[in-house]
Design an enzyme around this catalytic site. Structure first.
Site, PDB file in Angstrom:
ATOM      1  N   LYS A   1     -13.600 -13.433  -5.999  1.00 18.76           N
ATOM      2  CA  LYS A   1     -14.201 -12.830  -4.796  1.00 18.76           C
ATOM      3  C   LYS A   1     -15.129 -11.681  -5.206  1.00 18.76           C
ATOM      4  CE  LYS A   1     -10.129  -9.919  -4.402  1.00 18.76           C
ATOM      5  NZ  LYS A   1      -8.732  -9.888  -3.951  1.00 18.76           N
TER       6      LYS A   1
ATOM      7  N   ARG B   1       0.249  -6.109   5.281  1.00 17.51           N
ATOM      8  CA  ARG B   1      -1.205  -6.158   5.424  1.00 17.51           C
ATOM      9  C   ARG B   1      -1.535  -7.457   6.137  1.00 17.51           C
ATOM     10  NH1 ARG B   1      -5.297  -5.895   0.296  1.00 17.51           N
ATOM     11  NH2 ARG B   1      -4.415  -7.962  -0.016  1.00 17.51           N
TER      12      ARG B   1
ATOM     13  N   TYR C   1     -28.718  18.616 -11.211  1.00 15.69           N
ATOM     14  CA  TYR C   1     -28.580  19.292  -9.920  1.00 15.69           C
ATOM     15  C   TYR C   1     -27.400  20.257  -9.863  1.00 15.69           C
ATOM     16  CZ  TYR C   1     -31.825  15.902  -7.845  1.00 15.69           C
ATOM     17  OH  TYR C   1     -32.915  15.149  -7.537  1.00 15.69           O
TER      18      TYR C   1
HETATM   19  C1  LIG Z   1      -7.787  -9.977  -4.987  1.00 20.70           C
HETATM   20  C2  LIG Z   1      -6.513 -10.723  -4.867  1.00 20.70           C
HETATM   21  C3  LIG Z   1      -5.807 -11.154  -5.995  1.00 20.70           C
HETATM   22  C4  LIG Z   1      -6.212 -10.794  -7.412  1.00 20.70           C
HETATM   23  O1  LIG Z   1      -5.665  -9.532  -7.704  1.00 20.70           O
HETATM   24  P1  LIG Z   1      -5.863  -8.860  -9.146  1.00 20.70           P
HETATM   25  O2  LIG Z   1      -5.137  -7.567  -9.021  1.00 20.70           O
HETATM   26  O3  LIG Z   1      -7.332  -8.669  -9.303  1.00 20.70           O
HETATM   27  O4  LIG Z   1      -5.284  -9.793 -10.127  1.00 20.70           O
HETATM   28  C5  LIG Z   1      -4.688 -11.946  -5.803  1.00 20.70           C
HETATM   29  N1  LIG Z   1      -4.255 -12.251  -4.558  1.00 20.70           N
HETATM   30  C6  LIG Z   1      -4.893 -11.817  -3.453  1.00 20.70           C
HETATM   31  C7  LIG Z   1      -4.359 -12.183  -2.119  1.00 20.70           C
HETATM   32  C8  LIG Z   1      -6.025 -11.024  -3.559  1.00 20.70           C
HETATM   33  O5  LIG Z   1      -6.648 -10.590  -2.462  1.00 20.70           O
END
Ligand SMILES: *Cc1c(COP(=O)(O)O)cnc(C)c1O
Length: 384
Positions: A35, A139, A280
């Protein structure tokens, strides 16, 4: 010469990290989480690299139909799972057409999926569902006490093809946290409530992100790769990109290789007298004669503006540190003890030789945020 700000993406390291994940996964199948544009590494190039015969993910996971369509358009035919399912029932037709798997996490999604009608060439199409159970993260997910009933409604629907059970840990990056055992217990309770023909081994499960994959079996006093603990499918994301998924040090950090290296070059230098500043705000002041290198990268490239003086950098591979405030297009590094370096020399902000989580710790954030935040304008160089 054009602006020297670039990220190098090392696909051999990505494939190596998948192999490490597979070692921990044992018999469990691996769903590579790509993702957010492959955690900023380029989702298509990551998916293509992990569809390679030498190191193949069994599935990919993304956050939206748009992310999945980008992969399908690039010729990725492997299973793709939408981690939040659909946001609008209007998406179901394209989901069916593109043969995407969906996570179902709410009663509203259940109802919308059950009443959906596919027409024409899609009329006999089914959608594979990963039923997400809320085992305590609070969640997403169907409440644990309703999960078995929802599972049966989905199993009875003509719209549903393969049906799996999934959950997500709130504290997997801290394996000794007792919330992990509690969530696992709730999940196993749900499995016991399923109709007997689906009991235990008959319905596939998916529970572990990177941290759980690496550390949960040990925390539960089981062997690495124990699929009873890990589930039939695991969902590693961050470890594929070379990042230690745990809050504390862990041997896996030595096995993983960085995939993204962010770098630029020194475009100017300054001699600083005691009392001088650079950049800055003048809130950092030289306390002795010093020399600063001005580097062509800043928060407009995704380097964190909150990184304070002292955040590590590498100048031609030599350890140095950030000085003063990060600007949009530039930042300053300490060359006081590196007199041989100056204009034109390379500066690594994270990656090869400098773990991104060290930079994240200094900047008060996590590696995920830095990796996903690199700006469009940063040039990309791919090592295959
Ligand atoms: C993003 C995600 C993962 C991957 O998690 P990592 O900590 O990057 O391994 C796994 N399961 C869900 C539901 C996620 O949203």
């Amino acid at each position: 010469m054009s602006r020297p700000t670039k990220m190098v993406i090392n696909l051999a390291h990505l494939r190596h990290n998948l192999a490490v994940a597979k070692r921990y996964a044992g018999k469990s199948q691996v769903m590579a989480v790509i993702k957010a544009n492959g955690y900023g590494h380029g989702a298509v190039r990551v998916a293509q690299a992990l569809s390679h015969e030498s190191s193949t993910a069994d599935a990919f996971a993304v956050a939206s139909v748009d992310e999945a369509l980008e992969l399908r358009a690039a010729g990725i035919t492997r299973r793709i799972v939408l981690l939040e399912g659909f946001f609008d029932p209007a998406e179901l037709e394209i989901i069916a057409h593109e043969r995407l798997d969906i996570v179902i996490h709410s009663e509203q999604q259940v109802q919308q999926l059950l009443i959906a009608r596919f027409v024409g060439e899609l009329s006999s199409r089914t959608i594979n569902v990963w039923l997400k159970v809320d085992t305590g993260m609070q969640r997403l997910g169907i409440p644990a006490e309703q999960a078995a009933a929802v599972q049966q409604r989905l199993a009875a629907s003509d719209n549903v093809g393969e049906l799996r059970l999934m959950t997500h840990f709130a504290c997997a990056d801290t394996p000794e946290h007792n919330a992990n055992q509690q969530q696992l217990d709730v999940f196993n309770q749900v499995r016991k409530q399923l109709p007997s023909k689906l009991l235990q081994s008959d319905i596939e499960t998916c529970i572990a992100n990177s941290a759980a994959l690496v550390a949960l079996p040990t925390a539960m006093a089981a062997k690495a790769g124990d699929s009873k603990i890990l589930g039939d499918w695991v969902r590693p994301g961050i470890m594929l990109y070379g990042v230690n998924p745990l809050v504390n040090e862990h041997p896996v950090a030595d096995d993983l290789l960085p995939v993204m290296t962010l770098s630029s070059r020194i475009i100017s230098t300054r001699i600083l007298k005691p009392g001088d500043s650079t950049g800055y705000g003048k809130d950092w002041i030289a306390d002795r004669p010093m020399r600063a290198g001005i580097v062509a990268i800043g928060y407009g490239d995704g380097y964190p503006r909150h990184a304070p003086t002292g955040t590590p950098v590498l100048v031609e591979g030599k350890p140095s540190r950030l000085l003063g405030r990060v600007s949009m297009d530039m930042l300053a590094v300490d060359l006081t003890d590196l007199p041989e370096y100056g204009e034109g020399d390379s500066v690594t902000l994270w990656g090869e030789g400098l773990p991104v989580w060290e930079v994240a710790n200094h900047a008060g954030t996590i590696a995920y945020e830095l990796l996903t935040g690199v700006a469009e304008r940063v040039a990309v160089e791919v090592l295959t």
